[in-house]
Design an enzyme around this catalytic site. Structure first.
Site, PDB file in Angstrom:
ATOM      1  N   TRP A 118      85.633  31.286  43.777  1.00  0.00           N
ATOM      2  CA  TRP A 118      85.521  29.981  44.421  1.00  0.00           C
ATOM      3  C   TRP A 118      84.077  29.550  44.634  1.00  0.00           C
ATOM      4  CZ3 TRP A 118      83.689  29.655  49.627  1.00  0.00           C
ATOM      5  CH2 TRP A 118      83.528  30.869  50.273  1.00  0.00           C
ATOM      6  N   GLU A 158      84.494  38.293  54.800  1.00  0.00           N
ATOM      7  CA  GLU A 158      85.361  39.388  54.374  1.00  0.00           C
ATOM      8  C   GLU A 158      85.174  40.653  55.214  1.00  0.00           C
ATOM      9  OE1 GLU A 158      85.744  38.071  49.684  1.00  0.00           O
ATOM     10  OE2 GLU A 158      84.159  39.453  50.299  1.00  0.00           O
ATOM     11  N   GLN A 215      79.471  36.266  56.267  1.00  0.00           N
ATOM     12  CA  GLN A 215      79.054  34.865  56.218  1.00  0.00           C
ATOM     13  C   GLN A 215      79.957  34.116  57.187  1.00  0.00           C
ATOM     14  OE1 GLN A 215      79.894  34.226  52.011  1.00  0.00           O
ATOM     15  NE2 GLN A 215      81.580  32.902  52.553  1.00  0.00           N
TER      16      GLN A 215
END
Length: 770
Positions: free
Chosen positions: A357, A488, A601
């Site tokens: 993505w 993640e 992030q």
């Protein structure tokens, strides 16, 4: 951070051989043309640590999935862009010694990536174990004019050697793929042939039947005069080439120019592959090195005329942003909607060359704003063409009625990632795909794409969200359970704010475009209804979800909460971590990472960036000040987003620091992973950080606004940008902002909230106080 490259505005320069950094340097000095490419490997024999990689766009291999135990829904294959036959090899031999930079003494060494010209150079002086000294100069480029061509000029000058110098240009089909699950060789050799004019290797991937043919020919020069001699032909089962050479004395130079054509079945009928590759290599030889290099420089000049960014007063940033732009344009040509951009491009094997993505987050916005609308369209069509497979992917997980879940990692539209917490929980990738459809219409003012293609995708994604949400009776709200956000370092969480917010924004877009297409394109509207089986009643649930979605928040702090339970963690800061333990993904256990508050992030800040028109500066500031100190930036997608938001709240010093790291992420190897390849698909983020961050550019349905800032260190910065079909050249200094309208019509913009109209081919100068 590892700083081992010289700072230079237009070139990447390594001034000595860093044997411990060889793999990292191979990544940095990668070169290609969007159709073919390779890592910056040495042409001659090198027995040291190396990742020898050559790659062909659109060629992939179905590597069998390897997991500890099987779960329902796991893909059976992991698609990989295989390491292609190695076409750039040129061995150098003296009478009884072969050049090997791991064994020979290196007296001088320098390699350069000349970004303005699209040329790689390497110059070094070496002494053999027997005491013979040679000076060698190598140039290599992948033609941007003739996309199947790779050219190498290899020159050897004797310092104290007298005798025969042999050069062996070859193509080797006996290659390995370092990250293969089962150490399989991925190529069959159909034909290996050498004549006195050319050598060729015709290959085919095992299983998928993709084919590629590499043909090579050469010219040999002594002291700049072409010489001819009958070559020794090399023809083995998987290796073809020549051995040519001449006697030399000290001061004399022997040069070989190798012309190689690599033609794949993606672009050529396989019955004509051999003929086409031979003809192209021989035609290139007829044109000659000098003329082909001149064409290369012209093609790159055209690209740089559009994309170049000028930053006065900061050579480190100037070099880095040009490097990032150079790499994205030499790793993706954009002329074929069946292709996307691998996260590492042609620079490494991690992620298998698959699409993620990142393309939608960084590349499509860049192409739209930088003036490459055709490239953005082909990337959007790539997803549209894979819609049937996205629907199949969702069906495998139990979704129905045309619900679409796009893959996390893919080559051909089929999910090939097999980590459960990512593959099936990181559903936010659907959101960014829908987002870019709306982005295209917003940035270009055109709605034809959404009518012909995009609306079908939006309906499929909205159907997925409609089925994926749950209604919580205690909350009396819709919730989304068991997901992984872009961060993640948190798996299987409930109500990830970014995922929930993406869901309702996607639903809103679908409702908006259903009405627009119905009104403006009635024939397309009816075609889409017939094709998708869409029922108007579906929108009632979508609207209900929009109005009643649950979002975690901390009202006392005035922030949006990353997901349920995040505020229960021990809320430490990144500054509390011992620097020797960074990046934590390489030092901590996964259990420790998941229990910590530290963020790979920030999901919340990414959502605020994407949907920034819905948040005021105060909301941005509160969330930024909370999340940024807890964000590790161990994702290549992180720094540029944070730099943009820091600029939006006027924190110019923090914005600069984050921008510097975004631009030099690979050049300085911030995350200690450069040896695996460059972060190609996040590289445009540095350009977006300049344009959307420091220049403060925002677009909203045909209206462009700017709120420029400039770091104290810079004297000025300048870039070219395109919106609604018009090019503007923007330059910002500490005293003024100039906007040069290159269009043939008036262009209206807004600067610091004030409206301006710029006449055709005119310049507007606005006094500012940065």
């Amino acid at each position: 951070m590892k700083r081992f490259l010289k700072t230079d505005g237009w070139n990447i320069i390594e001034e000595e051989f860093h044997i411990k950094n060889q793999r990292a340097s191979e990544s940095i000095f990668s070169i290609g043309n969007g159709r073919i490419g390779q890592r910056g490997n040495f042409e001659e024999t090198y027995t040291g640590d190396t990742l020898q990689g050559s790659y062909i766009a659109g060629i992939y291999f179905q590597d069998r999935t390897r997991v500890g135990w099987w779960k329902n829904g796991y893909p059976r294959y992991f698609s990989r862009m295989p390491n292609a036959p190695y076409w750039s090899g040129i061995n150098l031999r003296l009478i009884d010694e072969e050049l090997n930079l791991e064994v020979w003494d290196i007296n001088e060494f320098e390699r350069k990536l000349l970004m303005k010209e699209g040329l790689s150079e390497r110059t070094f002086t070496v002494t053999s174990p027997k005491g013979y000294t040679l000076k060698i100069h190598v140039e290599r480029f992948y033609s941007m004019a003739l996309l199947n061509l790779c050219l190498i000029k290899y020159s050897v000058t004797s310092v104290n050697y007298e005798g025969k110098v042999s050069l062996l240009p070859y193509i080797n089909g006996d290659v390995i793929h370092e990250s293969s699950n089962f150490n399989e060789k991925m190529w069959n050799i159909i034909l290996a042939e050498t004549t006195h004019d050319y050598a060729l290797l015709w290959t085919q991937t095992k299983g998928e039947d993709s084919q590629a043919c590499c043909a090579t020919t050469y010219q040999l020069f002594k002291n700049n005069k072409e010489i001819t001699n009958r070559p020794i032909r090399i023809e083995k089962e998987k290796l073809v080439g020549f051995s040519v050479g001449s006697d030399v004395k000290p001061g004399e130079t022997l040069s070989l120019i190798k012309y190689t054509s690599i033609v794949s079945s993606l672009y050529c009928d396989r019955k004509k592959l051999v003929e086409e590759s031979i003809n192209e290599a021989q035609k290139a030889k007829g044109i000659g090195w000098a003329a082909l290099l001149d064409e290369q420089k012209k093609e790159w000049s055209k690209i740089w005329d559009i994309i170049d960014v000028k930053i006065e007063g900061d050579d480190e940033v100037q070099q880095a942003i040009r490097f990032n732009l150079f790499q994205i344009h030499q790793n993706y040509k954009g002329d074929n909607p069946s292709l996307n951009i691998g996260s590492k491009g042609f620079t490494g094997e991690k992620y298998g060359g698959n699409t993620q993505w990142n393309t939608e987050l960084c590349c499509i916005p860049y192409y739209l704003l930088a003036g490459f609308e055709n490239l953005a369209i082909n990337l959007l069509l790539y997803r549209y063409n894979h819609l049937p497979k996205a629907i199949e992917n969702a069906e495998k997980l139990g979704f129905t009625n045309g619900a679409a879940l796009y893959p996390m990692v893919t080559m051909d539209g089929v999910e090939c990632h097999n980590e459960w917490e990512i593959t099936f929980e990181e559903i936010h990738r659907n959101g960014i795909i829908a987002y870019t459809i709306d982005l295209y219409t917003n940035y270009t003012g055109k709605t034809d794409y959404v009518a012909k293609y995009g609306l079908e995708v939006l309906i499929g994604i909205s159907r997925f969200w409609s089925q994926r949400v749950s209604f919580s009776t205690p909350k009396q709200k819709y919730v989304i359970l068991g997901v992984t956000g872009p961060n993640e370092y948190e798996n299987n969480v409930d109500n990830n704010w970014y995922t929930n917010y993406s869901c309702i924004q996607n639903l809103k877009s679908t409702l908006y475009y259903l009405e627009l297409v119905k009104t403006k394109y009635p024939d397309d509207y009816q075609r889409v209804l017939d094709k998708t089986g869409f029922q108007l009643e579906e929108t009632e649930r979508w609207q209900d979800i929009i109005e009643n979605m649950y979002f975690p928040e901390d009202k006392e702090r005035g922030i949006l909460v990353q997901q349920d339970g995040y505020m229960d963690k021990e809320l430490k800061l990144v500054s509390d971590i011992n620097p020797s333990e960074r990046p934590i993904s390489q030092h901590w256990s996964w259990d420790r990472i998941l229990r910590s508050c530290f963020i790979k992030q920030s999901d919340v800040l990414l959502g605020i960036y994407l949907y920034r028109n819905y948040f005021d500066k105060e909301a941005i500031k509160k969330n930024f000040l909370f999340y940024e100190p807890r964000t590790l930036h161990e994702s290549s997608l992180s720094y540029f987003v944070h730099a943009i938001l820091a600029a939006r709240i006027g924190d110019v010093d923090n914005a600069y620091d984050l921008f510097l790291k975004a631009t030099r992420l690979d050049l300085d190897d911030y995350n200690n992973d450069l040896k695996e390849g460059l972060h190609i698909t996040s590289m445009p983020g540095s350009w977006l950080a300049l344009v959307e961050g420091f220049a403060g550019m925002k677009l909203d349905r045909g209206k462009a606004s700017f709120e420029p800032l400039i770091p104290p260190k810079w004297q000025s910065y300048q870039f070219k940008v395109k919106f609604i079909g018009y090019f503007l050249v923007i330059k910002v200094s500490h005293k003024e902002m100039s906007v040069n309208n290159l269009a043939d019509t008036d262009v209206c913009i807004q600067v610091y909230g004030k409206n301006y109209s710029i006449k055709p081919k005119s310049e507007l100068i606005i006094a500012i106080n940065c």
